[in-house]
Design a protein around this motif. Structure first.
Motif, mmCIF file in Angstrom:
data_model
loop_
_atom_site.group_PDB
_atom_site.id
_atom_site.type_symbol
_atom_site.label_atom_id
_atom_site.label_comp_id
_atom_site.label_asym_id
_atom_site.label_seq_id
_atom_site.Cartn_x
_atom_site.Cartn_y
_atom_site.Cartn_z
ATOM 1 N N PHE A 185 -28.036 -1.453 48.782
ATOM 2 C CA PHE A 185 -27.048 -2.388 49.186
ATOM 3 C C PHE A 185 -27.870 -3.813 49.275
ATOM 4 C CE2 PHE A 185 -25.714 1.976 50.811
ATOM 5 C CZ PHE A 185 -24.601 1.894 49.965
ATOM 6 N N ALA A 186 -27.253 -4.584 49.560
ATOM 7 C CA ALA A 186 -27.499 -5.852 49.865
ATOM 8 C C ALA A 186 -28.642 -5.671 51.247
ATOM 9 C CB ALA A 186 -26.595 -7.192 50.347
ATOM 10 N N ARG A 187 -28.462 -4.965 52.031
ATOM 11 C CA ARG A 187 -29.255 -4.671 53.074
ATOM 12 C C ARG A 187 -29.296 -3.157 53.401
ATOM 13 N NH1 ARG A 187 -26.399 -9.148 55.034
ATOM 14 N NH2 ARG A 187 -24.932 -7.672 56.351
ATOM 15 N N GLY A 188 -30.390 -2.502 53.056
ATOM 16 C CA GLY A 188 -30.740 -1.206 53.215
ATOM 17 C C GLY A 188 -30.175 -0.448 52.146
ATOM 18 N N GLY A 189 -30.198 1.220 52.017
ATOM 19 C CA GLY A 189 -29.757 1.915 51.187
ATOM 20 C C GLY A 189 -29.446 3.096 51.782
ATOM 21 N N ALA A 190 -29.088 4.118 50.882
ATOM 22 C CA ALA A 190 -28.476 5.598 51.535
ATOM 23 C C ALA A 190 -29.071 6.591 50.362
ATOM 24 C CB ALA A 190 -27.014 5.547 51.718
ATOM 25 N N ASP A 191 -29.240 7.856 50.705
ATOM 26 C CA ASP A 191 -29.479 8.869 49.822
ATOM 27 C C ASP A 191 -28.066 9.570 49.729
ATOM 28 O OD1 ASP A 191 -32.148 8.334 49.376
ATOM 29 O OD2 ASP A 191 -32.756 9.630 51.045
ATOM 30 N N LEU A 238 -30.884 -18.138 36.920
ATOM 31 C CA LEU A 238 -31.599 -16.954 37.224
ATOM 32 C C LEU A 238 -31.001 -16.486 38.608
ATOM 33 C CD1 LEU A 238 -33.904 -14.913 36.934
ATOM 34 C CD2 LEU A 238 -35.315 -16.716 38.218
ATOM 35 N N GLU A 239 -30.590 -17.435 39.446
ATOM 36 C CA GLU A 239 -29.969 -17.306 40.720
ATOM 37 C C GLU A 239 -28.919 -16.345 40.734
ATOM 38 O OE1 GLU A 239 -29.640 -16.871 44.622
ATOM 39 O OE2 GLU A 239 -31.363 -17.541 43.486
ATOM 40 N N SER A 240 -27.811 -16.974 39.399
ATOM 41 C CA SER A 240 -26.689 -16.080 38.953
ATOM 42 C C SER A 240 -26.824 -14.821 38.707
ATOM 43 C CB SER A 240 -25.872 -17.258 37.972
ATOM 44 O OG SER A 240 -26.506 -17.077 37.043
ATOM 45 N N LEU A 241 -28.019 -14.619 38.107
ATOM 46 C CA LEU A 241 -28.265 -13.214 37.666
ATOM 47 C C LEU A 241 -28.870 -12.510 38.608
ATOM 48 C CD1 LEU A 241 -29.235 -14.189 33.891
ATOM 49 C CD2 LEU A 241 -26.875 -13.217 34.912
ATOM 50 N N ASN A 242 -29.249 -12.964 39.713
ATOM 51 C CA ASN A 242 -30.198 -12.221 40.760
ATOM 52 C C ASN A 242 -29.269 -11.047 41.155
ATOM 53 O OD1 ASN A 242 -31.949 -11.289 42.562
ATOM 54 N ND2 ASN A 242 -31.855 -13.266 43.671
ATOM 55 N N PRO A 243 -29.933 -9.860 41.126
ATOM 56 C CA PRO A 243 -29.244 -8.460 41.914
ATOM 57 C C PRO A 243 -29.033 -8.879 43.138
ATOM 58 C CG PRO A 243 -30.948 -8.005 40.216
ATOM 59 C CD PRO A 243 -31.139 -9.261 40.523
ATOM 60 N N ALA A 244 -29.791 -9.233 43.756
ATOM 61 C CA ALA A 244 -29.470 -9.529 45.509
ATOM 62 C C ALA A 244 -28.141 -10.440 45.445
ATOM 63 C CB ALA A 244 -30.680 -10.232 46.157
ATOM 64 N N GLY A 245 -28.042 -11.196 44.839
ATOM 65 C CA GLY A 245 -26.614 -12.011 44.833
ATOM 66 C C GLY A 245 -25.507 -10.977 44.805
ATOM 67 N N ARG A 248 -22.510 -9.518 47.417
ATOM 68 C CA ARG A 248 -21.017 -9.482 47.292
ATOM 69 C C ARG A 248 -20.182 -8.076 47.652
ATOM 70 N NH1 ARG A 248 -22.439 -12.796 42.928
ATOM 71 N NH2 ARG A 248 -21.896 -11.498 41.355
ATOM 72 N N GLY A 249 -21.186 -7.272 47.740
ATOM 73 C CA GLY A 249 -20.500 -5.722 48.031
ATOM 74 C C GLY A 249 -20.711 -4.583 47.143
ATOM 75 N N TRP A 250 -21.565 -5.118 46.068
ATOM 76 C CA TRP A 250 -22.043 -4.002 45.208
ATOM 77 C C TRP A 250 -23.150 -3.296 45.572
ATOM 78 C CZ3 TRP A 250 -18.869 -3.397 40.947
ATOM 79 C CH2 TRP A 250 -17.733 -4.316 40.727
ATOM 80 N N ALA A 251 -23.268 -2.304 45.099
ATOM 81 C CA ALA A 251 -24.614 -1.524 45.112
ATOM 82 C C ALA A 251 -25.308 -0.950 43.870
ATOM 83 C CB ALA A 251 -24.289 0.054 45.812
ATOM 84 N N ILE A 252 -26.171 -0.600 43.992
ATOM 85 C CA ILE A 252 -27.303 -0.068 42.611
ATOM 86 C C ILE A 252 -27.545 1.293 42.892
ATOM 87 C CG2 ILE A 252 -29.363 -0.494 41.277
ATOM 88 C CD1 ILE A 252 -28.920 -3.082 42.420
#
Length: 403
Positions: free
Chosen positions: A386-392, A347-354, A358-362
């Motif tokens: 992002f891992a920390r925060g987001g943007a419009d 589950l940890e390996s599939l955690n989006p936060a992880g 690693r520099g990916w964004a959703i």
């Protein structure tokens, strides 16, 4: 025509007055042989003749007297007729008006007796079904016998010796002679007026056949038959047998035997009670002994099959099962723990936060994650997380690329 001539009626009436005025011709006894016997079917009167070796006498017996006969007269029977000599005016014949007919001789008496027995038997007076049972322990016994006879003393002696718990009452009667039958009948009939009597003994000591003949009288037989109290007859000796014996509820060969039949022997009763007591005591003792043996057997069975042994055995089995269950639970817990750790790692390996770390964004549009740029148009508003925060962001341009 002479004025002194008599009419036939006058003559017959005169002769009749002469005969009726002669006291010797009243209550006479005439012996002879019955001849031309006839019973008038309407009136019930009897008509016959008495004959001897040389003469004949007409006899008439009216129905009231004929009804008292204890036998059926027949031609050829030797009899003695009691009655009065008188003239039958209509026929001018004198005849004997009979009040009583007595069989003459043992043979004729026996014939009359057999006739009486047959008639009473046909009426059911001798039937066993009508005979009443004797009480086992009588309380009040009536003694119908002569107060001066030996029969009374024999009965009193036997009952006094065997069973002195009952009351005895003497109903004195005449047991011999012409007036004996009425006294016996009255005594038997008196029993129905005394509900306290529960047994009666009709007794007479020994005697000749002629002395005992009165107990063949039909009146005595019917009185015994109609009596509500059981009656023991004891007439004469063992060889003597009368009609009263046949009708009675029990026949005894002698008065002493009647007393023995009437009451139990207290000595025998006491002996029987002692025997029953011993038998009861032995039975109780045997039952107690059997109970002791059964109790001992149950005690031994309890010792070898005590429930505590089963309880201990079940307790050991329960402890063993508890140990097995605890071990199984521990093993299952460890297994599930490992499985949980593996699942947690996966589950940890599939955690989006992880992934984001690693520099990916959703990218999402209107709350829906965008995985294909072809679904976008220039000017669409996107939210990048992002891992920390987001943007419009606003889409300026899309292009196709490889997966």
């Amino acid at each position: 025509m002479p004025s002194s001539a008599l009419t036939v009626t006058q003559l017959n009436r005169y002769i009749k007055s002469l005969l009726e005025g002669d006291r010797k011709l009243h209550d006479v006894l005439i012996r002879g042989e019955i001849h031309s016997f006839h019973r008038h079917f309407k009136t019930g009167h009897l008509f016959f003749s008495l004959k001897d070796g040389g003469s004949s006498l007409k006899v008439v017996m009216f129905r009231s007297a004929a009804a008292q006969l204890q036998f059926d007269p027949q031609d050829g029977m030797q009899v003695i007729v009691r009655g009065d000599i008188a003239v039958f005016e209509r026929d001018g014949a004198y005849q004997l008006y009979a009040r009583e007919i007595i069989p003459d001789g043992v043979g004729a008496q026996q014939v009359a007796l057999e006739q009486l027995k047959q008639r009473l038997a046909a009426e059911g007076l001798f039937d066993a079904a009508h005979k009443k049972p004797l009480p086992a322990f009588p309380r009040h016994i009536a003694l119908i016998t002569s107060k001066s006879g030996a029969a009374l003393q024999d009965i009193l002696q036997v009952i006094g010796r065997r069973y002195d718990l009952c009351q005895l009452s003497l109903l004195p009667v005449t047991v011999q002679g012409e007036g004996a039958v009425p006294t016996i009948v009255r005594a038997v009939e008196y029993l129905s007026q005394r509900p306290d009597f529960d047994l009666a003994i009709l007794a007479r000591g020994g005697g000749s056949q002629q002395d005992l003949w009165l107990f063949n009288d039909e009146r005595i037989a019917r009185a015994i038959y109609n009596c509500p109290v059981p009656i023991i007859s004891a007439i004469g000796h063992e060889i003597d047998f009368t009609v009263a014996d046949l009708v009675a509820d029990m026949r005894a060969p002698t008065p002493s035997a009647a007393a023995e039949l009437a009451v139990p022997d207290l000595g025998d009763i006491r002996l029987q009670l002692e025997q029953l007591g011993r038998r009861a005591q032995a039975a109780i003792q045997g039952k107690l002994q059997l109970c002791v043996q059964q109790t001992d057997a149950l005690r031994r069975r309890c010792q070898t099959q005590h429930p505590q042994k089963d309880i201990d055995r079940y307790r050991r089995q329960l402890d063993l099962q508890k140990e097995r269950l605890a071990l199984a639970v521990a093993r299952l817990t460890e297994k599930k723990k490992l499985q949980l750790q593996a699942a947690a790692g996966k589950l940890e390996s599939l955690n989006p936060a992880g992934v984001l770390a690693r520099g990916w964004a959703i990218a999402s549009k209107d709350g829906k994650t965008i995985t294909d740029a072809a679904t976008l148009q220039p000017g669409d508003k996107l939210l990048l997380r992002f891992a920390r925060g987001g943007a419009d962001c606003t889409v300026q341009q899309t292009w196709k690329g490889e997966d």
